[in-house]
Design a protein around this motif. Structure first.
Motif, PDB file in Angstrom:
ATOM      1  N   PHE A   1       0.897  -1.295  -0.024  1.00 46.44           N
ATOM      2  CA  PHE A   1      -0.027  -0.229  -0.172  1.00 46.44           C
ATOM      3  C   PHE A   1       0.918   1.243  -0.146  1.00 46.44           C
ATOM      4  N   GLU A   2       1.968   1.305   0.840  1.00 51.48           N
ATOM      5  CA  GLU A   2       2.537   2.563   0.828  1.00 51.48           C
ATOM      6  C   GLU A   2       3.441   2.724  -0.299  1.00 51.48           C
ATOM      7  N   ARG A   3       4.027   1.593  -0.809  1.00 50.22           N
ATOM      8  CA  ARG A   3       4.880   1.891  -2.161  1.00 50.22           C
ATOM      9  C   ARG A   3       3.973   2.219  -3.160  1.00 50.22           C
ATOM     10  N   PHE A   4       2.836   1.770  -3.179  1.00 43.28           N
ATOM     11  CA  PHE A   4       1.850   1.931  -4.478  1.00 43.28           C
ATOM     12  C   PHE A   4       1.243   3.453  -4.191  1.00 43.28           C
TER      13      PHE A   4
ATOM     14  N   LEU B   1       2.506   6.522  -6.902  1.00 42.24           N
ATOM     15  CA  LEU B   1       1.715   7.120  -7.989  1.00 42.24           C
ATOM     16  C   LEU B   1       1.805   8.420  -8.023  1.00 42.24           C
ATOM     17  N   GLN B   2       2.571   9.068  -6.879  1.00 46.27           N
ATOM     18  CA  GLN B   2       2.773  10.394  -6.562  1.00 46.27           C
ATOM     19  C   GLN B   2       3.963  11.170  -7.380  1.00 46.27           C
ATOM     20  N   LEU B   3       4.658   9.962  -8.074  1.00 47.96           N
ATOM     21  CA  LEU B   3       5.901  10.476  -8.843  1.00 47.96           C
ATOM     22  C   LEU B   3       5.622  10.407 -10.407  1.00 47.96           C
ATOM     23  N   VAL B   4       4.468   9.882 -10.832  1.00 49.41           N
ATOM     24  CA  VAL B   4       4.281  10.106 -11.966  1.00 49.41           C
ATOM     25  C   VAL B   4       3.936  11.388 -12.664  1.00 49.41           C
ATOM     26  N   GLN B   5       4.178  11.641 -13.781  1.00 47.82           N
ATOM     27  CA  GLN B   5       4.042  13.054 -14.184  1.00 47.82           C
ATOM     28  C   GLN B   5       2.838  13.509 -14.949  1.00 47.82           C
ATOM     29  N   GLY B   6       1.968  12.321 -15.363  1.00 50.91           N
ATOM     30  CA  GLY B   6       0.686  12.809 -15.857  1.00 50.91           C
ATOM     31  C   GLY B   6      -0.383  12.612 -14.907  1.00 50.91           C
TER      32      GLY B   6
ATOM     33  N   LEU C   1      -4.366   5.788 -11.366  1.00 49.11           N
ATOM     34  CA  LEU C   1      -3.680   5.070 -10.309  1.00 49.11           C
ATOM     35  C   LEU C   1      -4.293   5.137  -9.040  1.00 49.11           C
ATOM     36  N   ASN C   2      -4.479   6.481  -8.438  1.00 47.64           N
ATOM     37  CA  ASN C   2      -5.045   6.655  -7.416  1.00 47.64           C
ATOM     38  C   ASN C   2      -6.615   6.117  -7.082  1.00 47.64           C
ATOM     39  N   ALA C   3      -7.255   6.171  -8.097  1.00 46.25           N
ATOM     40  CA  ALA C   3      -8.616   5.504  -8.035  1.00 46.25           C
ATOM     41  C   ALA C   3      -8.468   4.052  -8.016  1.00 46.25           C
ATOM     42  N   THR C   4      -7.447   3.432  -8.732  1.00 47.82           N
ATOM     43  CA  THR C   4      -7.103   1.994  -8.683  1.00 47.82           C
ATOM     44  C   THR C   4      -6.721   1.530  -7.254  1.00 47.82           C
ATOM     45  N   LEU C   5      -5.977   2.232  -6.617  1.00 46.27           N
ATOM     46  CA  LEU C   5      -5.473   2.059  -5.225  1.00 46.27           C
ATOM     47  C   LEU C   5      -6.845   1.988  -4.171  1.00 46.27           C
ATOM     48  N   TRP C   6      -7.700   2.922  -4.553  1.00 44.29           N
ATOM     49  CA  TRP C   6      -8.782   2.983  -3.784  1.00 44.29           C
ATOM     50  C   TRP C   6      -9.860   1.924  -4.173  1.00 44.29           C
ATOM     51  N   GLY C   7      -9.969   1.590  -5.149  1.00 48.08           N
ATOM     52  CA  GLY C   7     -10.734   0.349  -5.834  1.00 48.08           C
ATOM     53  C   GLY C   7      -9.976  -0.874  -4.931  1.00 48.08           C
TER      54      GLY C   7
ATOM     55  N   GLY D   1       7.214   3.435 -16.302  1.00 42.43           N
ATOM     56  CA  GLY D   1       8.224   3.182 -15.907  1.00 42.43           C
ATOM     57  C   GLY D   1       8.718   3.655 -14.804  1.00 42.43           C
ATOM     58  N   ILE D   2       8.345   4.924 -14.416  1.00 44.65           N
ATOM     59  CA  ILE D   2       8.430   5.704 -13.102  1.00 44.65           C
ATOM     60  C   ILE D   2       7.588   5.006 -12.015  1.00 44.65           C
ATOM     61  N   PHE D   3       6.501   4.482 -12.289  1.00 48.33           N
ATOM     62  CA  PHE D   3       5.678   3.919 -11.439  1.00 48.33           C
ATOM     63  C   PHE D   3       6.167   2.858 -11.060  1.00 48.33           C
ATOM     64  N   LEU D   4       6.665   1.690 -11.886  1.00 44.37           N
ATOM     65  CA  LEU D   4       7.008   0.410 -11.571  1.00 44.37           C
ATOM     66  C   LEU D   4       8.408   0.596 -10.765  1.00 44.37           C
ATOM     67  N   GLU D   5       9.121   1.601 -11.162  1.00 43.41           N
ATOM     68  CA  GLU D   5      10.544   1.544 -10.871  1.00 43.41           C
ATOM     69  C   GLU D   5      10.408   2.001  -9.210  1.00 43.41           C
ATOM     70  N   SER D   6       9.507   2.651  -8.904  1.00 43.20           N
ATOM     71  CA  SER D   6       9.483   3.022  -7.336  1.00 43.20           C
ATOM     72  C   SER D   6       8.621   1.987  -6.773  1.00 43.20           C
ATOM     73  N   PHE D   7       7.666   1.562  -7.501  1.00 41.78           N
ATOM     74  CA  PHE D   7       6.989   0.319  -6.616  1.00 41.78           C
ATOM     75  C   PHE D   7       7.738  -0.911  -6.634  1.00 41.78           C
ATOM     76  N   LEU D   8       8.632  -1.520  -7.767  1.00 39.97           N
ATOM     77  CA  LEU D   8       9.373  -2.761  -7.661  1.00 39.97           C
ATOM     78  C   LEU D   8      10.704  -2.215  -6.946  1.00 39.97           C
ATOM     79  N   GLN D   9      10.953  -1.079  -6.851  1.00 38.20           N
ATOM     80  CA  GLN D   9      12.414  -0.748  -6.325  1.00 38.20           C
ATOM     81  C   GLN D   9      13.448  -1.256  -7.141  1.00 38.20           C
ATOM     82  N   LYS D  10      13.285  -1.482  -8.368  1.00 40.61           N
ATOM     83  CA  LYS D  10      14.284  -1.868  -9.340  1.00 40.61           C
ATOM     84  C   LYS D  10      14.327  -0.914 -10.566  1.00 40.61           C
ATOM     85  N   SER D  11      15.462  -1.027 -11.313  1.00 41.55           N
ATOM     86  CA  SER D  11      15.758  -0.409 -12.447  1.00 41.55           C
ATOM     87  C   SER D  11      14.831  -0.885 -13.527  1.00 41.55           C
TER      88      SER D  11
END
Length: 717
Positions: free
Chosen positions: A71-74, A78-83, A90-96, A197-207
């Motif tokens: 939850f915390e990583r998600f 999502l706060q890092l994405v630019q669009g 993404l936020n609505a998905t987390l809520w759902g 890419g930005i979201f997954l890199e932060s969520f997975l904590q991988k390149s």
């Protein structure tokens, strides 16, 4: 008593009110699809010990799907994405997901969750492609507070540190303890590749690397373009011709017309008849000039070629256990598959052999008066229409025939290449020009054979004018075709042949050795020249009714078997240990010579009566239709292999039985598709071509001479 009960009830109500207030405060920290709350602090995860002691409170805060760290990583990612829209969705998905709404849970569930089997070669973590994209069929606006969220499937490249494939079919030495894996993610369609890419890199904590070509929104939408409509109209036209011609043939059979001496107009009307073309496909060949055994050689060679193609595509795609092929590459008995490329040279040999044999007969029959230009035009007319029909399918409808996690990145790329370079194919120069956009990985063969076809009449005319000079000329040409591969391989320090490592045959057009050396005519001419020499030798032996003594025959059989075996199986040496440039150059130069001499003696033996039982086997009627389908099978095999390789949903598990089964099924699919192309295009146009040239060319034939054998018309080149 009543007073105590009243106090207990009041206490329960107060506790429930406190819980409700606390739950409301927790939920207010989560953005909803109706807007953003940029001032909320989301770092309110419950400690692990508190979660264990109060599971009900944890479920109220995070739901039953996500762990607190997820939850915390998600939320942080999502706060890092630019669009902005991507962030909202993404936020609505987390809520759902927290509230266990079906669409959001299905989207989260369709994404890959973890890794397993990487050290055994499982580098494709697909998730569930179909579940992700099927959500788009059920999106309703009122379910998401007025905002419709469509799903999008992306196959990202994730650099994974700490794990490394232990056994892989590659010669590359990996640096560092890391592996690139392919990670399936189902996210809102409003997110572009950069945001994913930005979201997954932060969520997975991988390149993470994400290409837009690896993302797909839909799989069922087919938008017909102008080119697709034109191609469909052309195919429909040929189908209509086939139906009308078949109805005419049925009518003729019904009224019991004489089919033996019919005018050319009747033959032309039946050219597209499915009945007529099936009959021609299945009839036994007239064994003129002892060439009937060629049918068996062609059929068996094509079966091995198709099997080799199937195994290469299966092995180079997503596999469960890459170590299986890594080990099998080192085993000598498997060289017949890893070196199945040599079976292609059989067709180059047969092309030179048949052309020499038949052109020498025509030169003698016409007293040297043969119009070479007509030979070139006839060949172009015979080969190109079917070729264009398959090319057109690549350029138009192929991309709509399937879907899958890697479909767009492979079929879409192939379609783009064909749209850019199709004209190079039909000019038969695509093995030298535009090789970076090579359309149809197997199309190089037609270019090589066509270019050699332009050279062949010169050599054969020399043989006709002066047999000694022509023979010496061909020997010199043969020496040059051996010297060129040796020199180029040595100077450029190339491989001995195309090495079938998984990462190198995954995309033939991006393989530098394949496009820069393997498909070049000057690197492939050896067996064609040997074929011309063999055709000349057979012509002389049949002309003089020459028989080789039995002792010499046995010696030739032993020598050819030894040389052919060494040429085929010695490739294993280059997989087992490092090799020198000299070893590579010697193999590149001489393994084709050895293989050509082996096939040359086989053909000479079965066409001159020195292998009666083998000749009867290879001339078996069952091989005739397969032989006639080899050209169309060659054209269609790329469609079958690319389709099966790109429509995949999960990695293959490799085993001998499973790979044999898949190779067999792919070969059957290829011949089934080849039958359609043959009946609609190749056979009818071939019949019209014969009528056309009979009209404008009436050769004088000596009394009692036989007509040109049908085998010449069935050759792949």
């Amino acid at each position: 008593m009543h007073t105590n009960m009243r106090k207990i009830c009041i206490a329960v109500v107060v506790v429930l009110l406190c819980i409700a207030v606390k739950y409301s405060q927790a939920n207010s920290s989560i953005r909803t699809s109706s807007g953003l709350d940029t001032n909320q602090n989301h770092n309110s995860a419950i400690p692990d010990d508190d979660e264990n002691s109060r599971p009900d409170s944890f479920a109220l805060k995070y739901g039953r799907i996500l762990r607190s760290d997820e939850f915390e990583r998600f939320d942080k990612s999502l706060q890092l994405v630019q669009g902005e829209r991507c962030m909202l969705d993404l936020n609505a998905t987390l809520w759902g997901v927290v509230h266990e709404e079906q669409w959001a849970v299905a989207m989260y569930d369709a994404s890959a969750k973890g890794i397993s089997g990487v050290e055994n070669g499982l580098v494709y973590q697909f998730g569930h492609y179909d579940q992700c994209l099927d959500l788009n069929k059920h999106v309703e606006a009122d379910e998401l507070n007025g905002i419709s969220i469509r799903s999008k499937y992306c196959l990202a490249e994730v650099k994974l540190d700490g794990l490394q494939i232990q056994k892989m079919g590659s010669r590359k030495i990996r640096s560092g303890n890391s592996t690139i894996i392919h990670w399936g993610a189902c996210i809102p369609a409003s997110c572009n590749a950069k945001d994913v890419g930005i979201f997954l890199e932060s969520f997975l904590q991988k390149s993470v690397n994400v290409d837009e070509n690896m993302c797909q929104i839909g799989k069922h939408e087919i938008i017909a373009t102008k080119e697709m409509i034109i191609y469909a109209s052309v195919v429909l036209f040929f189908v209509t011709l086939a139906m009308l011609s078949t109805f005419y043939h049925i009518y003729q059979l019904y009224v019991n017309r004489n089919e033996h001496k019919r005018p050319r107009i009747d033959t032309a009307l039946k050219a597209f008849s499915i009945i007529e073309n099936l009959k021609k496909l299945g009839q036994s060949s007239k064994d003129q000039m002892g060439l009937n055994a060629i049918n068996g050689i062609k059929a068996l060679a094509m079966i091995f070629i198709l099997g080799g193609h199937a195994l290469s595509f299966i092995y180079s795609g997503p596999v469960y256990n890459s170590g299986f092929m890594a080990e099998n590459l080192l085993q000598v008995q498997n060289a017949v598959l890893t070196n199945s490329l040599l079976f292609v040279d059989i067709f180059l040999f047969l092309s030179g052999f048949l052309f020499c044999k038949i052109l020498l007969i025509e030169l003698e029959r016409r007293r040297g008066n043969v119009n070479v230009a007509i030979l070139y035009v006839g060949r172009y007319i015979r080969l190109t229409p079917s070729y264009m029909a398959v090319l057109g399918f690549y350029m138009t409808w192929f991309s709509t025939m399937g879907n899958g996690p890697i479909w767009q990145s492979t079929i879409g790329l192939e379609q783009e290449r064909c749209q850019q370079s199709w004209w190079l194919n039909i000019l038969y120069i695509n093995n030298y020009v535009g090789t970076d956009n090579l359309c149809m990985f197997q199309s190089w063969y037609l270019s090589v054979d066509t270019q050699l076809f332009f050279f062949a009449p010169i050599a054969i005319l020399f043989l006709h004018k002066s047999r000694r000079f022509g023979f010496q000329f061909l020997l010199i040409v043969l020496a040059v075709t051996v010297a060129i591969p040796f020199t180029i391989t040595y100077v450029n320090k190339l491989d001995p042949t195309l090495m079938v490592y998984a990462d190198e045959v995954q995309d033939f057009a991006s393989n530098k050795f394949y496009t820069g050396s393997y498909i070049k005519t000057h690197m492939r001419a050896t067996d064609y020249v040997i074929g011309i020499l063999a055709g000349f030798i057979v012509h002389l032996m049949q002309e003089k009714n020459t028989k080789i003594p039995k002792l010499y025959t046995k010696i030739l059989w032993v020598a050819s078997i030894v040389v052919g075996t060494l040429s085929m199986f010695s490739i294993t040496r280059f997989y087992t240990s490092p090799f020198t440039v000299l070893e590579s150059s010697l193999y590149a130069a001489f393994h084709k010579v050895g293989w050509g001499l082996c096939i040359g003696w086989l053909v000479i033996a079965v066409t001159t009566g020195h292998a009666v039982y083998l000749q009867k086997f290879l001339a078996c009627r069952v091989f005739a239709p397969i032989s006639r389908l080899t050209y169309c099978a060659y054209l269609c095999n790329g469609i079958v292999e690319l389709y099966h390789a790109s429509d995949i949903r999960f990695p293959h598990y490799l085993s001998r039985v499973d790979m044999f089964h898949k190779a067999t099924m792919h070969s059957l699919d290829t011949f089934a598709l080849a039958l359609i192309v043959c009946l609609l295009f190749e056979s009818p146009i071939h019949a019209l071509e014969r009528i056309l040239f009979k009209t404008f060319s009436k050769p004088s034939q000596p009394k009692g001479s036989s007509s040109t054998p049908s085998t010449s018309e069935e050759q792949i080149a």
